[in-house]
Design an enzyme around this catalytic site. Structure first.
Site, PDB file in Angstrom:
ATOM      1  N   LYS A 191      16.468 -19.811  -7.035  1.00 36.57           N
ATOM      2  CA  LYS A 191      17.077 -19.490  -5.419  1.00 36.57           C
ATOM      3  C   LYS A 191      18.532 -19.318  -5.665  1.00 36.57           C
ATOM      4  CE  LYS A 191      17.017 -22.201  -1.299  1.00 36.57           C
ATOM      5  NZ  LYS A 191      16.398 -23.385  -0.529  1.00 36.57           N
ATOM      6  N   SER A 220      13.913 -23.056   3.296  1.00 32.28           N
ATOM      7  CA  SER A 220      14.671 -22.040   2.890  1.00 32.28           C
ATOM      8  C   SER A 220      14.671 -21.238   1.721  1.00 32.28           C
ATOM      9  CB  SER A 220      16.181 -22.676   2.953  1.00 32.28           C
ATOM     10  OG  SER A 220      16.543 -23.524   1.915  1.00 32.28           O
ATOM     11  N   SER A 271      12.382 -27.412   2.486  1.00 29.87           N
ATOM     12  CA  SER A 271      12.537 -26.107   2.283  1.00 29.87           C
ATOM     13  C   SER A 271      11.797 -25.786   0.884  1.00 29.87           C
ATOM     14  CB  SER A 271      14.068 -25.847   1.865  1.00 29.87           C
ATOM     15  OG  SER A 271      14.882 -25.828   3.078  1.00 29.87           O
TER      16      SER A 271
END
Length: 396
Positions: A38, A115, A139
């Site tokens: 990420k 996210s 997330s």
């Protein structure tokens, strides 16, 4: 490494950075596995954009790799790229106004969740074997449920977030995704250690009736067969109630703490540069700016009470069997208002692990209307490896 959007990234999971060499050990426990990261984690040779153009412009090329990423490289895993994150990690929709929305390979008409949207998308599409994400308010757990993956929100502080961008530090955790439990457990051996936190004692399975009531009836019904299989293996789940005061109280105290910390983290940047923030993200930061000191004091006191109560409920061997999310992923076409409503309902489920700081593992054990639906095990602080061992038993 995977290159820009195109045939090598059909689901738009990766940030289109130019390739840079990322050395890894020639052998190790993760040899043969590929992974993505990420775009909150530093990787030497790459910027760290956090899903926001201003942060990306200020980043520069990083000279050091985040320790958690380095552990994976030292274990022989092959880095294949940095993945799209919802802007500043302050969303669970899986859409970034600047970098786009990764596709949910398990249900292309539905959102990935965020996210950690790009990480989940990349794994679900088979573009890598596992991927790092972060989980502050859901997330990792939300995309894991929506994309049909195994995903862990670890005990708070269990996996290092050094060298990663913060959102709300007292909630931020480092988790990861895999398509199968066996691969997931190999990564756990590296990030959590192989010292079994789970001795050979039994598990006291608990059925949180109030949490199940938060799921859509059709979702709860779809999860029932999987829950019954878990109970057939681990023993009947005793009914319990988890909420302290009310779910509304839990929701607001979680949001007040998260909001205050998010504003302390990103407020100075927002006030100085006035970056154009995407839908939902802009409104959440504006709301966070107004959280009062009194609200924060009350929320801190509530969190301590809740953590103590849940620790007493679980003891050393209790495990909650619960829905990960209130339903399957919403359709992409549902609109911002519908997504915000879903997010607010989801927080009431997700804040149990967030407020307590305890470990929660989501497993892809059900489907509804052709879309995945996760079932979770939530255990006391430090039970991360034990939960994964239980998932391995279920997979066997």
């Amino acid at each position: 490494m995977l290159s820009l959007y195109g045939p090598h990234d059909p689901v738009h999971a990766f940030v289109p950075y130019p390739d840079a060499p990322v050395p890894r050990a020639p052998s190790g426990p993760l040899s043969g596995l590929s992974f993505a990261v990420k775009d909150l984690f530093d990787v030497a040779g790459y910027p760290t954009g956090g899903g926001n153009p201003i942060v990306l412009a200020m980043s520069g090329i990083k000279q050091h790799t985040a320790p958690t990423v380095q552990r994976l490289l030292d274990a022989g895993a092959r880095f294949v790229g940095k993945t799209v994150t919802d802007e500043l990690a302050f969303s669970m929709n899986g859409d970034n106004a600047h970098f786009g929305a990764p596709v949910n390979p398990a249900a292309p008409l539905r959102i990935t969740g965020g996210s950690s949207s790009g990480s989940a998308s990349a794994v679900a599409a088979g573009l890598c074997d596992f991927a790092l994400g972060t989980d502050t308010g859901g997330s990792v757990r939300a995309p894991a449920s929506h994309c049909g993956l195994v995903g862990l929100r670890p005990t708070h502080g269990r996996v290092s977030l050094q060298g990663a961008l913060d959102l709300a530090p007292s909630f931020d955790t480092c988790g990861w995704f895999a398509r199968d439990v066996q691969t997931f457990a190999r990564v756990a051996d590296v990030l959590l250690g192989r010292e079994a936190e789970a001795p050979q004692r039994g598990v006291r399975l608990l059925w949180p009736e109030d949490l199940w009531a938060l799921a859509e009836p059709a979702a709860a019904q779809a999860l029932r067969p999987a829950a019954e299989r878990v109970q057939a293996l681990l023993g009947a789940a005793a009914p319990v109630e988890v909420a302290l005061d009310s779910f509304d109280a839990m929701y607001w105290h979680f949001r007040h703490l998260q909001g205050r910390e998010a504003w302390l983290t990103d407020g100075p940047l927002i006030e100085r540069y006035a970056p154009p923030l995407g839908p939902g993200v802009a409104e959440r930061f504006a709301w966070s700016r107004g959280v009062s000191d009194e609200q924060v004091r009350d929320a801190h006191a509530f969190r301590e009470r809740f953590r103590h109560r849940l620790a007493e409920l679980l003891g050393s061997d209790g495990v909650l069997l619960m829905p990960t999310m209130p339903d399957i992923a919403p359709l992409r076409a549902v609109g911002e208002a519908g997504l915000e409503d879903y997010r607010n309902r989801a927080i009431r489920l997700l804040c149990v692990a967030g407020l307590s700081g305890f470990a929660q593992l989501s497993m892809p054990l059900a489907r509804r209307e052709g879309a995945p639906l996760g079932l979770s095990l939530l255990g006391p602080a430090g039970s991360d490896r034990r939960l994964i061992a239980l998932a391995e038993r279920l997979a066997d």
